[in-house]
Design a protein around this motif. Structure first.
Motif, PDB file in Angstrom:
ATOM      1  N   UNK A 190      -5.996   4.496  18.994  1.00 58.42           N
ATOM      2  CA  UNK A 190      -6.125   5.737  18.247  1.00 58.42           C
ATOM      3  C   UNK A 190      -4.731   6.302  18.074  1.00 58.42           C
ATOM      4  N   UNK A 191      -4.508   6.925  16.940  1.00 61.38           N
ATOM      5  CA  UNK A 191      -3.214   7.547  16.697  1.00 61.38           C
ATOM      6  C   UNK A 191      -3.374   8.554  15.589  1.00 61.38           C
ATOM      7  N   UNK A 192      -2.435   9.467  15.511  1.00 59.31           N
ATOM      8  CA  UNK A 192      -2.415  10.323  14.323  1.00 59.31           C
ATOM      9  C   UNK A 192      -1.120  10.080  13.554  1.00 59.31           C
ATOM     10  N   UNK A 193      -0.404   9.024  13.963  1.00 60.26           N
ATOM     11  CA  UNK A 193       0.822   8.671  13.241  1.00 60.26           C
ATOM     12  C   UNK A 193       0.480   7.552  12.268  1.00 60.26           C
ATOM     13  N   UNK A 194       0.329   7.907  10.990  1.00 54.54           N
ATOM     14  CA  UNK A 194      -0.203   6.970  10.005  1.00 54.54           C
ATOM     15  C   UNK A 194       0.750   5.819   9.709  1.00 54.54           C
ATOM     16  N   UNK A 195       2.058   6.096   9.765  1.00 54.18           N
ATOM     17  CA  UNK A 195       3.014   5.028   9.465  1.00 54.18           C
ATOM     18  C   UNK A 195       2.812   3.863  10.419  1.00 54.18           C
ATOM     19  N   UNK A 223      -8.048   0.280  -1.488  1.00 53.00           N
ATOM     20  CA  UNK A 223      -8.578   0.007  -2.818  1.00 53.00           C
ATOM     21  C   UNK A 223      -9.569   1.098  -3.241  1.00 53.00           C
ATOM     22  N   UNK A 224     -10.458   1.426  -2.345  1.00 52.29           N
ATOM     23  CA  UNK A 224     -11.518   2.360  -2.743  1.00 52.29           C
ATOM     24  C   UNK A 224     -11.074   3.817  -2.725  1.00 52.29           C
ATOM     25  N   UNK A 225     -10.114   4.135  -1.881  1.00 50.84           N
ATOM     26  CA  UNK A 225      -9.752   5.546  -1.780  1.00 50.84           C
ATOM     27  C   UNK A 225      -8.381   5.860  -2.312  1.00 50.84           C
ATOM     28  N   UNK A 226      -7.699   4.847  -2.728  1.00 47.20           N
ATOM     29  CA  UNK A 226      -6.301   5.089  -3.087  1.00 47.20           C
ATOM     30  C   UNK A 226      -6.105   5.525  -4.515  1.00 47.20           C
ATOM     31  N   UNK A 227      -6.886   5.004  -5.447  1.00 44.12           N
ATOM     32  CA  UNK A 227      -6.555   5.215  -6.855  1.00 44.12           C
ATOM     33  C   UNK A 227      -5.324   4.398  -7.199  1.00 44.12           C
ATOM     34  N   UNK A 228      -4.738   4.674  -8.402  1.00 35.02           N
ATOM     35  CA  UNK A 228      -3.551   3.915  -8.801  1.00 35.02           C
ATOM     36  C   UNK A 228      -2.321   4.742  -8.511  1.00 35.02           C
ATOM     37  N   UNK A 229      -1.333   4.112  -7.932  1.00 36.72           N
ATOM     38  CA  UNK A 229      -0.159   4.856  -7.467  1.00 36.72           C
ATOM     39  C   UNK A 229       1.129   4.299  -8.014  1.00 36.72           C
ATOM     40  N   UNK A 230       2.081   5.203  -8.167  1.00 35.46           N
ATOM     41  CA  UNK A 230       3.424   4.800  -8.587  1.00 35.46           C
ATOM     42  C   UNK A 230       4.412   5.421  -7.605  1.00 35.46           C
ATOM     43  N   UNK A 291       2.109   0.774  -6.954  1.00 34.60           N
ATOM     44  CA  UNK A 291       1.893   0.492  -5.518  1.00 34.60           C
ATOM     45  C   UNK A 291       0.541   0.963  -5.038  1.00 34.60           C
ATOM     46  N   UNK A 292       0.206   0.444  -3.881  1.00 31.47           N
ATOM     47  CA  UNK A 292      -0.952   0.980  -3.179  1.00 31.47           C
ATOM     48  C   UNK A 292      -0.534   2.307  -2.567  1.00 31.47           C
ATOM     49  N   UNK A 293      -1.479   3.181  -2.379  1.00 33.13           N
ATOM     50  CA  UNK A 293      -1.103   4.438  -1.746  1.00 33.13           C
ATOM     51  C   UNK A 293      -0.807   4.197  -0.262  1.00 33.13           C
ATOM     52  N   UNK A 294       0.000   5.031   0.327  1.00 32.16           N
ATOM     53  CA  UNK A 294       0.230   4.886   1.768  1.00 32.16           C
ATOM     54  C   UNK A 294      -1.006   5.419   2.506  1.00 32.16           C
ATOM     55  N   UNK A 295      -1.190   4.923   3.703  1.00 33.87           N
ATOM     56  CA  UNK A 295      -2.315   5.381   4.518  1.00 33.87           C
ATOM     57  C   UNK A 295      -2.204   6.883   4.759  1.00 33.87           C
ATOM     58  N   UNK A 298      -3.681   8.739   1.851  1.00 31.34           N
ATOM     59  CA  UNK A 298      -5.150   8.678   1.890  1.00 31.34           C
ATOM     60  C   UNK A 298      -5.680   9.632   2.954  1.00 31.34           C
ATOM     61  N   UNK A 299      -5.021   9.567   4.096  1.00 29.34           N
ATOM     62  CA  UNK A 299      -5.429  10.389   5.239  1.00 29.34           C
ATOM     63  C   UNK A 299      -5.403  11.873   4.877  1.00 29.34           C
ATOM     64  N   UNK A 300      -4.285  12.288   4.302  1.00 31.01           N
ATOM     65  CA  UNK A 300      -4.150  13.716   3.979  1.00 31.01           C
ATOM     66  C   UNK A 300      -5.145  14.112   2.892  1.00 31.01           C
ATOM     67  N   UNK A 301      -5.333  13.222   1.923  1.00 32.26           N
ATOM     68  CA  UNK A 301      -6.305  13.519   0.862  1.00 32.26           C
ATOM     69  C   UNK A 301      -7.708  13.682   1.434  1.00 32.26           C
ATOM     70  N   UNK A 302      -8.033  12.785   2.344  1.00 28.75           N
ATOM     71  CA  UNK A 302      -9.388  12.801   2.887  1.00 28.75           C
ATOM     72  C   UNK A 302      -9.618  13.953   3.858  1.00 28.75           C
ATOM     73  N   UNK A 303      -8.677  14.106   4.750  1.00 33.79           N
ATOM     74  CA  UNK A 303      -8.863  15.064   5.838  1.00 33.79           C
ATOM     75  C   UNK A 303      -8.667  16.491   5.350  1.00 33.79           C
TER      76      UNK A 303
END
Lengths: 320, 418
Positions: A190-195, A223-230, A291-295, A298-303
């Motif tokens: 478990x971690x809260x450090x996404x990097x 893929x499912x939560x990222x959308x398209x990223x630049x 690019x793919x979105x960074x975790x 995604x995390x910040x978007x979701x949480x």
């Protein structure tokens, strides 16, 4: 998918007047590094304690190795690194390691031999007869880590795995974790450090306020939560880039920090349009990457920002 | 089981390795040495008094006194016939500490019972007592003989009378005096009180330590809380018994040395000033049983206290009721020693919380039958099981609690829910 090493089924844990974990279901397949991610107070530690049978779930069940029995029954096969680390400060290093291995059902003789090997491997051989409190904090972290893996567990459970580690130990931990996975072991951290999670984990489960937001392999989640990223890196001049970023026909969300920007494309937009717009705006680009979105994103978007501030109550009860 | 032994071994080893264990181990024998030898040394500190018997009698009375004093073991007495200037030179000798004193004898000693002793220390009552007794006996004998009584009759008539008090235990007379029984009872209770507190608090400290240094969580994930608690109690208990063994062996050795010391220095008489009470096998067994029982009972209470505390300071406060219970039973016992057969005494020796201290005390005082001892021990065993059961439930929940200390209501709920 492989057989599940760990399956939690709708586990619930309530503390006086507040629900720390609320019907969480998760499945950890064999041989992966699985990240349990969430902000402080999301219920990570409570979940892990239920897995370890330190807390008994109010409802729901935990199944380990596809067999019956609690975490304590399977303790010989599980290595556990709790969030709150600790060793006996007045015991000698080797004695602590042997004792903790005995608690996992390893015989004294085997424990001594293995402890010796591990101390050698992590450069602590000269300290084996010293008392724990004579060691530096970094060395104590290594000893603690050895105590977690000394009995060669099939499942390694690490709560806030990297918390408080110095860069050297952080690397040692990463290397060892990867090595263990290479040998078919399963790791739940478990971690809260996404990097860190992004670099290490094969699968993740993101939770907030005791509930699961998303889980699956890292690639699936992206893929499912990222959308398209630049991803854009400027080369000095930014021109009028901010106006481009604010154009909601092109960019639905922009995360800008100085020379770096992470953009989420609007539904109908084409990345090439953004590139053209940026060049026209006078910005000098060092990098423009689909690019793919960074975790982390995604995390910040979701949480959401509000979930990152736990209530005072949950902090007091489990702090994780 | 292997895990339980590992916990016991760790508790034992880490303690025996600590300095304080050996400090205690040495302190005990030092205390015993003081207890055994100090009275000897004090009694003998005047050592053997060097005195001169200045014989101004015309009979053999002076010769008799000198040899009787010599035989007493308290004096080296030299008889010197009286002459002019002798008293002055003897006084100087006493002043120069070459001599402890001198006895002036004339015929008046036998006639009117008058004699004189001059010394730098005339308040040494034991010395004076021996002098008076010896002189009195010899003077009486001389008077009787002068009155024509057969000397053998005189000798028979003068057989010394010593009143000895002896305790009757189980219908048999033992060699113990009342004072000895009392001191033994007192000493045993005190030792029990101290040992139970010291080692009980030790168990508590060890639990608080694991809570504060956070080893607890790793332990609890692999060992059942009850195993952990039992391992601690048994490990620390083993340390305490080891400590007692060291003390017992050293006390025995010291007693043997003392006996030799006393006999070689001709102080066998002084040795009786402080008699070490005889500790029979039965007494030792009851003492041991009560220590083990009391320790198990109280240390599991101390364990529960440790479990609900998050720091040493908190634990020190929270343990007060437990310690008070123990201290109360000690004072109860003290009060009861005046009348060890009283109703209160009987009750105290049956309640499991007070019996570990009351039973050995009453046994030593000689008012406890084997049946009562058995009943008390059985009740103690029942108490241990009940208290351990409650303590284990508190322990199980408490060890993972940090922060606020739980209220009494919460603790009751832990025990109920388990």
């Amino acid at each position: 998918m492989n057989t599940a090493i760990l399956a939690a089924d709708h586990i619930v844990k309530r503390f006086a007047g507040h629900t720390a974990v609320d019907g969480l279901t998760l499945t950890v397949p064999k041989g992966v590094i699985y990240g349990l991610l969430g902000p402080n107070g999301a219920g990570k530690t409570t979940t892990i304690r239920m897995i370890m049978n330190i807390y008994v779930p109010d409802s729901g069940s935990v199944r380990l190795f596809g067999e019956d029995g609690t975490g304590r029954d399977h303790s010989a096969r599980i290595g556990y690194l709790p969030e709150e680390r600790g060793l006996y400060p007045k015991m000698r290093v080797l004695d602590v390691l042997v004792f903790l291995a005995e608690m996992r059902g390893v015989s004294r003789r085997v424990a001594r031999a293995r402890a010796g090997e591990w101390l050698e491997r992590l450069g602590l051989s000269d300290w084996r007869a010293q008392k724990v409190n004579a060691l530096s904090k970094g060395m104590q972290q290594k000893v603690q880590f050895i105590s977690t893996v000394l009995h060669d567990p099939d499942l390694l459970v690490m709560d806030e795995a990297f918390a408080g580690l110095d860069p050297v130990n952080s690397q040692v931990l990463k290397d060892t974790v990867l090595d263990l996975r290479g040998r078919g072991k399963t790791i739940l951290l478990s971690t809260h450090i996404m990097e860190q999670a992004e670099k290490l984990c094969d699968s993740v489960c993101i939770i907030a306020r005791g509930r699961k937001l998303v889980d699956g392999t890292l690639a699936d989640v992206k893929r499912t939560h990222g959308g398209r990223h630049v991803i854009v890196n400027f080369d000095g001049a930014r021109g009028d880039a901010d106006r481009v970023f604010a154009d909601r026909r092109l960019v639905s969300k922009a995360d800008v920090s100085g020379q770096y920007a992470e953009l989420e494309l609007a539904a109908s937009a084409d990345a090439q349009e953004i590139l053209q717009a940026l060049v026209r705006s006078g910005a000098r680009l060092a990098r423009f990457e689909l690019a793919e979105p960074s975790l982390n994103k995604i995390f910040i978007d979701l949480v959401g920002p509000e979930a990152a501030t736990p209530t005072a109550r949950s902090e007091a009860v489990d702090g994780g | 089981m292997a895990k339980l032994f590992a916990v016991i071994r760790r508790e034992f080893r880490e303690r025996v390795r600590q300095r304080w264990f050996w400090v205690m181990a040495l302190l005990g024998p030092l205390l015993f040495a003081g207890l055994f030898f100090l009275p000897l040394l004090l009694a003998g500190s005047g050592g053997i008094k060097r005195i001169v018997v200045v014989d101004g009698t015309r009979t053999s009375f002076g010769v008799g006194v000198a040899s009787a004093l010599q035989r007493s073991g308290v004096f080296t007495a030299v008889r010197v016939p009286a002459r002019v200037g002798l008293v002055d030179s003897l006084t100087r000798a006493v002043g120069a500490k070459e001599l402890d004193g001198f006895l002036l004898l004339t015929d008046a000693a036998v006639d009117s019972g008058k004699a004189e002793y001059r010394s730098s220390n005339v308040s040494a009552f034991r010395t004076i007592a021996v002098l008076e007794r010896t002189l009195g006996q010899l003077a009486t004998a001389a008077r009787l003989e002068r009155a024509g009584v057969n000397p053998t009759v005189v000798a028979t008539a003068q057989v010394h009378l010593d009143l000895e008090t002896k305790k009757i235990t189980g219908g048999k007379t033992t060699g113990e005096s009342a004072a000895q029984s009392f001191s033994l009872a007192y000493f045993m209770s005190y030792l029990l009180l101290l040992a139970i507190i010291i080692y009980g608090v030790n168990v508590m400290g060890s639990i608080v330590e694991e809570k504060t240094n956070r080893v607890m969580e790793v332990l609890v994930s692999s060992v059942r809380p009850f195993q952990l608690m039992a391992g601690k109690v048994l490990g620390v208990g083993a340390v305490s018994i080891f400590q007692f063994l060291i003390w017992a062996v050293s006390a025995r050795l010291l007693l043997r040395v003392r006996a030799r010391f006393a006999s070689t220095t001709a102080l066998s008489d002084s040795a009786s000033v402080f008699q070490i009470p005889h500790v029979s096998l039965g007494t030792a067994a009851i003492f041991t049983a009560c220590f083990i029982g009391g320790f198990l009972l109280y240390s599991s209470m101390y364990a529960a206290v440790g479990a609900i505390s998050s720091s040493d300071q908190e634990a020190r406060q929270a343990q007060q009721p437990v310690t008070w219970l123990l201290v109360l039973s000690f004072f109860g016992m003290l009060g009861m020693l005046n009348d060890p057969g009283s109703k209160l005494a009987v009750i105290l020796s049956l309640i499991p919380f007070t019996s570990p201290i009351a039973v050995p005390a009453r046994w030593a005082a000689g008012t406890l039958s084997a049946g009562e001892v058995t009943l008390a021990l059985v009740l103690q065993a029942v108490g241990i099981v009940a208290v351990t059961w409650v303590a284990a439930r508190i322990y199980r929940v408490g060890i993972l609690m940090t922060g606020k200390r739980p209220s009494l209501k919460e603790i009751v709920r832990w025990v109920r829910v388990g």
